[in-house]
Motif scaffolding. Structure first.
Motif, short mmCIF file in Angstrom:
data_model
loop_
_atom_site.label_atom_id
_atom_site.label_comp_id
_atom_site.label_asym_id
_atom_site.label_seq_id
_atom_site.Cartn_x
_atom_site.Cartn_y
_atom_site.Cartn_z
N VAL A 133 -8.53 5.81 -4.15
CA VAL A 133 -7.75 4.56 -4.11
C VAL A 133 -7.68 3.94 -5.51
N ILE A 142 0.87 -1.17 0.00
CA ILE A 142 0.00 0.00 0.00
C ILE A 142 0.90 1.22 0.00
N HIS A 151 -10.99 -5.07 -4.15
CA HIS A 151 -10.66 -5.00 -5.58
C HIS A 151 -9.54 -5.98 -5.91
N LEU A 165 -1.97 -1.30 -3.76
CA LEU A 165 -2.96 -0.24 -3.63
C LEU A 165 -2.22 1.08 -3.54
N GLY A 204 -10.19 -1.18 -1.44
CA GLY A 204 -9.08 -1.51 -2.32
C GLY A 204 -8.67 -2.97 -2.22
N THR A 205 -8.65 -3.51 -1.01
CA THR A 205 -8.29 -4.91 -0.82
C THR A 205 -9.30 -5.82 -1.51
N SER A 257 -6.28 0.37 -7.42
CA SER A 257 -5.83 -0.99 -7.16
C SER A 257 -5.16 -1.55 -8.40
#
Length: 161
Positions: A66, A42, A117, A85, A114-115, A68
Motif C-alpha cells: 500500500v 483507493i 497514514h 491510497l 493506509g487510511t 499513501s
C-alpha cells in the motif's frame, strides 16, 4: 459515523478483490474518532503500477502492498480531502498467503493501515510504530479481525468474507 466520500478504482486484473462496501466499512472504522467527514480515493493496481509509483515517489524499485498520498492542502482551504491510497492486489494476496491470513482480513489491514497514514500516522520511529500498530489492532478488533502482528496458526476471517 463519519461521512465518507470514497472513490474505488479497480485497475487490477486480480479477481479476488474486496467489494466496495467492504472497503467502505474498513475506511469508516479507521476514521472513527478522527474525522467527521472525509474524502479519499483507493486505486487497486497490479505490480507494474505499484512498482512504478514506489520507485518514483519512494525511491524503492519494487511493488509494495500500500502507498499513501496524503492531500497537501493549504491551511486556509477547508476541505475534507484526505488523499489517495494505492493498493497492489497481487502483493496483498501473496502476503496473505505467506502470513497464513484470510485474504479479506489482510485487505482490511491494508486499508486501515493506509487510511491511518492519510490521517498522519506513521511507523518510521519505534514510538510512532507502537502508536500506529496499536490503533490498527484496535480498529481491526472492532471489525472482528485478529491482531495482524501476531503469528497466525490458521487463517483469520473478516466480516462479510
Amino acid at each position: 459515523m463519519p461521512e465518507l466520500h470514497l472513490d474505488v478504482q479497480r485497475a487490477s486484473r486480480a479477481t479476488a478483490l474486496p467489494t466496495d462496501e467492504q472497503i467502505r466499512q474498513w475506511v469508516l472504522a479507521a476514521l472513527e474518532g478522527h474525522r467527521d467527514e472525509a474524502e479519499l480515493s483507493i486505486r487497486i493496481v497490479d505490480e507494474a503500477e505499484s512498482q512504478q509509483l514506489n520507485r518514483d515517489y519512494r525511491g524503492k524499485d519494487k511493488p509494495t502492498n500500500v502507498l499513501s498520498f496524503p492531500a497537501e492542502l493549504p491551511e486556509e482551504v477547508d476541505l475534507p480531502l484526505l488523499g489517495d491510497l494505492v493498493i497492489c492486489a497481487p502483493v496483498v494476496a501473496r502476503e496473505a498467503e505467506e502470513q497464513h491470513k484470510a485474504s479479506p482480513a489482510h485487505w482490511a489491514h491494508m486499508v486501515v493501515h493506509g487510511t491511518l497514514h492519510l490521517l498522519g500516522y506513521d511507523h518510521i520511529e519505534d514510538a510512532e510504530a507502537e502508536i500506529m500498530e496499536g490503533l490498527e489492532v484496535k480498529v481491526l478488533a472492532g471489525l472482528g479481525i485478529a491482531d495482524p502482528y501476531q503469528p497466525a496458526d490458521r487463517p483469520t476471517e473478516a466480516p462479510g468474507a
